[in-house]
Write a protein that holds these residues in place. Sequence first.
Motif, PDB file in Angstrom:
ATOM      1  N   SER B 136      46.438  17.587  18.030  1.00 17.26           N
ATOM      2  CA  SER B 136      45.936  16.448  18.776  1.00 17.26           C
ATOM      3  C   SER B 136      45.423  16.869  20.157  1.00 17.26           C
ATOM      4  O   SER B 136      44.348  16.448  20.598  1.00 17.26           O
ATOM      5  N   LEU B 137      46.202  17.731  20.846  1.00 18.29           N
ATOM      6  CA  LEU B 137      45.748  18.198  22.160  1.00 18.29           C
ATOM      7  C   LEU B 137      44.497  19.063  22.002  1.00 18.29           C
ATOM      8  O   LEU B 137      43.567  18.981  22.808  1.00 18.29           O
ATOM      9  N   ASP B 185      42.197  13.109  18.200  1.00 21.75           N
ATOM     10  CA  ASP B 185      42.905  13.491  19.429  1.00 21.75           C
ATOM     11  C   ASP B 185      43.952  12.460  19.822  1.00 21.75           C
ATOM     12  O   ASP B 185      44.137  12.134  20.968  1.00 21.75           O
ATOM     13  N   HIS B 186      44.639  11.951  18.841  1.00 22.13           N
ATOM     14  CA  HIS B 186      45.775  11.093  19.172  1.00 22.13           C
ATOM     15  C   HIS B 186      46.880  11.350  18.156  1.00 22.13           C
ATOM     16  O   HIS B 186      46.721  12.148  17.247  1.00 22.13           O
ATOM     17  N   ASP B 187      47.985  10.754  18.351  1.00 22.27           N
ATOM     18  CA  ASP B 187      49.110  10.758  17.414  1.00 22.27           C
ATOM     19  C   ASP B 187      50.299  11.599  17.837  1.00 22.27           C
ATOM     20  O   ASP B 187      51.410  11.181  17.674  1.00 22.27           O
ATOM     21  N   ASP B 188      50.099  12.821  18.359  1.00 22.46           N
ATOM     22  CA  ASP B 188      51.300  13.636  18.577  1.00 22.46           C
ATOM     23  C   ASP B 188      51.554  13.949  20.045  1.00 22.46           C
ATOM     24  O   ASP B 188      52.295  14.822  20.364  1.00 22.46           O
ATOM     25  N   HIS B 189      50.892  13.227  20.922  1.00 22.89           N
ATOM     26  CA  HIS B 189      51.109  13.521  22.336  1.00 22.89           C
ATOM     27  C   HIS B 189      51.368  12.227  23.081  1.00 22.89           C
ATOM     28  O   HIS B 189      50.722  11.234  22.849  1.00 22.89           O
ATOM     29  N   ARG B 190      52.313  12.288  23.968  1.00 22.56           N
ATOM     30  CA  ARG B 190      52.652  11.099  24.755  1.00 22.56           C
ATOM     31  C   ARG B 190      52.518  11.418  26.226  1.00 22.56           C
ATOM     32  O   ARG B 190      52.710  12.558  26.631  1.00 22.56           O
ATOM     33  N   SER B 191      52.209  10.387  27.001  1.00 21.30           N
ATOM     34  CA  SER B 191      52.177  10.596  28.441  1.00 21.30           C
ATOM     35  C   SER B 191      53.594  10.865  28.913  1.00 21.30           C
ATOM     36  O   SER B 191      54.558  10.512  28.256  1.00 21.30           O
TER      37      SER B 191
END
Lengths: 385, 192
Positions: B136-137, B185-191
């Motif tokens: 994702s990143l 580019d979403h799903d496995d990263h959180r702020s």
Amino acid sequence: MTITDQDDRLRVLRERAREWAEQLRPHAFELERDPDTVYRHLDLPAVDYVGKMLIPPRMQPNPMRIGDYEYYGTTAVERVVAAEEIASGDAGMFLASPGASLSGVLVGMLGDEAQQQWYFGRVRERPTWTFFALTEPARGSDAMALSTTLRKASDGSLTLHGEKRYVGNATRAQLGTVFARTGPGPLGVVAVLVETDAPGYQAEPLDTIGLRGAQISAIRFDGVPVDPGRVLGAHLPASARGMWSALRTFNLLRPGVAAIALGIARAAIEYARSNGERGRHREELDRLGHRVHTTRQLILRAAHEVDRDPRNGYLASAAKAQAAQLAEEATLQSLRMLGPGARFEHPWLDKLARDARGVEFMEGTRNVQRLNVCHALTKGRFDDD
Amino acid sequence: MVTVVAAVALADCRAIARRDGLDAGWQALVTATGAGELLFGPGGHGLCPPGWQPQRGGTDSRPAGWVLGLTWLRLGVSQWLLDQARTYLAGRTSGGVPLIQQQLVQGSLAEAVTEQQGVVAVLDALESAGDELSPSLAAHLHRQITDTDRMSLRLLGAGGFLSDGPGGIAHLSELLADAHLDGVDHDDHRSG
């Protein structure tokens, strides 16, 4: 130390500062309504830490201690970690807190031993607010146009005359630093230490949209007497004491301003995640989350760079421009995600959106930062990485 | 086949691509990862420069560090592209003033280099910490690189639309990302 926020010392600080930030939120609206609220919360650990920041270790027998570590807030890297976390709780309280702040950096850079002992002794003794007066009405921080003057009488005594504007904490401060002209041109500018109880000093808060805790103020100097011993950098060459020192001070603290913007952005995203409809806007939120991550790494890199060499403020300019943009985008996007009337239904998010507008102007707008970055680019500063 | 990848060699793909262009950066990536055959991405597509002779046929099993190396490579290509734009802008004038002295142009250059420095900061931090680049990143960073390249292309004017030159290289760089990334580019990263 490696250029990451994984370093144990910083990790410990980040975790603790995150807890401190939680304790700020319940007071945030009260502080907005009444900036004097800060006087009742001096024992909050975030406020206590900010009050101790930037006092050089040799003059600070009582730093913030967490576990085995001591924190003096004297490196940009430490400051950005703390600033992001504390600002995610309330940027207003961060900026309303007592402490050395910008003028402390300036005194550390320009002050002789006696001036440093006097200034940091005052800040250490009891909660003391300080101010850094450079910007002038209708002239901003344009060095050539600076018109506040330090006049010398025939008997050698000095007095300060002129006006400053958009100066944080100037109304509640006990002391601060003022840039003034002694002659024409960029070399004819000096910085002096001023106590706010001196005759002729008048400050009043400006009514701002956000960050009201900071009490951004206007100041008038009507012949404020200045002891010759309070002129900073008399032992240094003229080229090192005027605007040069202001630019270097900004370089050192700019990553921290970027971190405040990042903290605001993160708070908005976290709020939208917990208060929005489950599953909706996930992609948008995840992209903002990535943006927070990349901006944080850029800020940390910029902080390492100014810690290594305070002349290298160009990465800090890049980081500040990006973080200020992210703060505005993240707060506005989060409001849109929460639907019509979000400004009214979610006052916390409305506050974040208002605060985000304020960081744009601190230490130079995005456009000014971009010109700095482009200047560095054309000088080949980005040629190696 | 080499499967252990020296991080420094992956990071070198950036400097090589910036200095010598996409082809040279690609060769560095192939050497650093030991990719001796034509690689196919998740959609079954693969790219290689003309004249490149894979040692074997195609595979969809990516060697260790492939996506990280590809990110360094595309970053280097992005920097090469911005360098081309700077050279072009320094040589062109409008109303007698070099384009590079126009503030609007300077603002765009600053934005582009800021985005690139953000990618540098993330990749350096990952490597220092010994962390993996999550899909994702990776997708997010490649999107950032593509957006930055589009900024550089706008600075190159119509010349950037020609196949032969920086515009063509930017297109190839986009194709590399399209072929080799998962594209989400979403799903496995959180702020936070």
